[in-house]
Scaffold this motif. Structure first.
Motif, mmCIF file in Angstrom:
data_model
loop_
_atom_site.group_PDB
_atom_site.id
_atom_site.type_symbol
_atom_site.label_atom_id
_atom_site.label_comp_id
_atom_site.label_asym_id
_atom_site.label_seq_id
_atom_site.Cartn_x
_atom_site.Cartn_y
_atom_site.Cartn_z
ATOM 1 N N LEU A 148 10.612 12.760 -8.797
ATOM 2 C CA LEU A 148 9.610 12.251 -7.872
ATOM 3 C C LEU A 148 9.963 12.648 -6.437
ATOM 4 N N GLY A 149 9.078 13.379 -5.803
ATOM 5 C CA GLY A 149 9.292 13.828 -4.431
ATOM 6 C C GLY A 149 10.170 15.062 -4.294
ATOM 7 N N ASP A 150 10.622 15.616 -5.395
ATOM 8 C CA ASP A 150 11.519 16.774 -5.374
ATOM 9 C C ASP A 150 10.855 17.941 -6.105
ATOM 10 N N TYR A 151 10.201 18.825 -5.324
ATOM 11 C CA TYR A 151 9.407 19.912 -5.886
ATOM 12 C C TYR A 151 9.789 21.238 -5.244
ATOM 13 N N GLN A 152 9.761 22.281 -6.044
ATOM 14 C CA GLN A 152 9.994 23.628 -5.540
ATOM 15 C C GLN A 152 8.770 24.457 -5.911
ATOM 16 N N VAL A 153 8.124 25.044 -4.888
ATOM 17 C CA VAL A 153 6.971 25.899 -5.146
ATOM 18 C C VAL A 153 7.477 27.230 -5.699
ATOM 19 N N LEU A 154 7.012 27.573 -6.894
ATOM 20 C CA LEU A 154 7.405 28.833 -7.521
ATOM 21 C C LEU A 154 6.366 29.923 -7.266
ATOM 22 N N GLY A 155 5.131 29.499 -6.994
ATOM 23 C CA GLY A 155 4.076 30.460 -6.712
ATOM 24 C C GLY A 155 2.776 29.757 -6.399
ATOM 25 N N HIS A 156 1.890 30.471 -5.684
ATOM 26 C CA HIS A 156 0.570 29.932 -5.370
ATOM 27 C C HIS A 156 -0.334 31.078 -4.936
ATOM 28 N N THR A 157 -1.629 30.819 -4.988
ATOM 29 C CA THR A 157 -2.560 31.833 -4.507
ATOM 30 C C THR A 157 -2.471 31.874 -2.988
ATOM 31 N N VAL A 158 -2.759 33.041 -2.413
ATOM 32 C CA VAL A 158 -2.676 33.180 -0.960
ATOM 33 C C VAL A 158 -4.055 33.157 -0.311
ATOM 34 N N ASP A 159 -5.107 33.188 -1.104
ATOM 35 C CA ASP A 159 -6.449 33.085 -0.526
ATOM 36 C C ASP A 159 -7.209 31.981 -1.264
ATOM 37 N N ASP A 160 -8.133 32.321 -2.143
ATOM 38 C CA ASP A 160 -8.902 31.311 -2.853
ATOM 39 C C ASP A 160 -8.143 30.755 -4.047
ATOM 40 N N ALA A 161 -8.358 29.477 -4.303
ATOM 41 C CA ALA A 161 -7.848 28.870 -5.530
ATOM 42 C C ALA A 161 -8.717 29.349 -6.689
ATOM 43 N N PHE B 290 0.851 -1.195 0.000
ATOM 44 C CA PHE B 290 0.000 0.000 0.000
ATOM 45 C C PHE B 290 0.881 1.238 0.000
ATOM 46 N N ARG B 291 0.436 2.271 -0.721
ATOM 47 C CA ARG B 291 1.165 3.548 -0.713
ATOM 48 C C ARG B 291 0.169 4.689 -0.633
ATOM 49 N N GLY B 292 0.396 5.587 0.311
ATOM 50 C CA GLY B 292 -0.391 6.802 0.397
ATOM 51 C C GLY B 292 0.166 7.820 -0.589
ATOM 52 N N ILE B 293 -0.725 8.536 -1.269
ATOM 53 C CA ILE B 293 -0.319 9.501 -2.288
ATOM 54 C C ILE B 293 -0.814 10.890 -1.908
ATOM 55 N N HIS B 294 0.059 11.873 -1.997
ATOM 56 C CA HIS B 294 -0.331 13.263 -1.777
ATOM 57 C C HIS B 294 -1.130 13.721 -2.991
ATOM 58 N N HIS B 295 -2.280 14.304 -2.757
ATOM 59 C CA HIS B 295 -3.207 14.715 -3.812
ATOM 60 C C HIS B 295 -2.526 15.592 -4.873
ATOM 61 N N ILE B 296 -1.735 16.540 -4.443
ATOM 62 C CA ILE B 296 -1.072 17.448 -5.384
ATOM 63 C C ILE B 296 -0.017 16.705 -6.192
ATOM 64 N N GLU B 297 0.674 15.777 -5.568
ATOM 65 C CA GLU B 297 1.661 14.980 -6.298
ATOM 66 C C GLU B 297 0.967 14.165 -7.392
ATOM 67 N N GLY B 298 -0.230 13.691 -7.102
ATOM 68 C CA GLY B 298 -1.005 12.985 -8.121
ATOM 69 C C GLY B 298 -1.310 13.878 -9.307
ATOM 70 N N HIS C 186 1.491 11.817 -21.706
ATOM 71 C CA HIS C 186 2.676 12.427 -22.317
ATOM 72 C C HIS C 186 3.927 11.961 -21.583
ATOM 73 N N GLN C 187 5.015 11.888 -22.324
ATOM 74 C CA GLN C 187 6.300 11.631 -21.691
ATOM 75 C C GLN C 187 6.899 12.973 -21.310
ATOM 76 N N VAL C 188 7.361 13.082 -20.090
ATOM 77 C CA VAL C 188 7.981 14.324 -19.633
ATOM 78 C C VAL C 188 9.380 14.018 -19.127
ATOM 79 N N GLN C 189 10.198 15.036 -19.162
ATOM 80 C CA GLN C 189 11.564 14.892 -18.674
ATOM 81 C C GLN C 189 11.793 15.963 -17.619
ATOM 82 N N GLU C 190 12.325 15.549 -16.491
ATOM 83 C CA GLU C 190 12.614 16.500 -15.428
ATOM 84 C C GLU C 190 13.856 17.306 -15.777
ATOM 85 N N PRO C 191 13.934 18.521 -15.335
ATOM 86 C CA PRO C 191 12.887 19.243 -14.607
ATOM 87 C C PRO C 191 11.814 19.766 -15.560
#
Length: 180
Positions: free
Chosen positions: A146-159, A105-113, A122-127
């Motif tokens: 996989l598991g290596d992410y850098q947040v570059l930006g996000h909303t601060v209130d509503d999505a 069994f593996r738990g998955i983070h929703h955003i990682e999914g 599609h085939q993608v190549q990191e980064p």
């Protein structure tokens, strides 16, 4: 490896079966009609509906893939973020199923999914850049692996998706507001 994936982080319940990166089957049980009278998702209703539809969704995805439970080789389920009750339903169902079938069994983070779902088509190549726009999340990531992410930006209130729903409600449009 045939893996059953379970996603229950909000109002929809989805299950899919993946084999070596190939999608064999996918079934979603939508709750739009259940939440429309309220103009948005009611967490208690969402988790109860998940409980009511788990077996039917599981049977449907297995039938669609022409497999039985004993053909599965692993189980994964969303563990966060999301509505707590909805997450617990899918997560505990997945863990119990894996335990009963003696499968990993593996738990998955929703955003990682979300980030890696692009690989189904599609085939993608990191980064690469990952833009997540959904009802509850608006994020831009640099994905280094996989598991290596850098947040570059996000909303601060509503999505963005939530903002669409709120504006649509003010305009008298039906739920969900994004498509309307």
């Amino acid at each position: 490896m045939k893996v059953l994936g379970i996603e229950s982080s909000c109002d929809d319940l989805s299950m899919a079966i993946i084999d070596q990166g190939k999608l064999l089957a996918q079934v979603t049980s939508s709750q739009i009609k259940d939440h429309a009278p309220f103009g948005g998702v009611v967490p208690e209703i969402a988790s109860r509906r998940h409980l009511e539809t788990l077996d039917a969704v599981l049977n449907s995805v297995l039938n669609q893939a022409n497999l039985s439970l004993h053909d599965l080789e692993g189980v994964a389920a969303t563990y966060a973020p999301g509505l707590v009750g909805s997450l617990l339903v899918g997560l505990n169902f997945g863990k119990s199923l894996a335990y009963g079938l003696k499968l990993p069994f593996r738990g998955i983070h929703h955003i990682e999914g979300h980030v890696w779902s692009v690989c189904l088509e599609h085939q993608v190549q990191e980064p690469f850049l990952g833009l997540i726009i959904s009802g509850g999340h608006t994020h831009l990531y640099q994905v280094n692996g996989l598991g290596d992410y850098q947040v570059l930006g996000h909303t601060v209130d509503d999505a963005i998706g939530e903002a669409f729903d709120k504006v649509a409600k003010m305009m008298g449009l039906p739920y969900p507001g994004g498509p309307a």
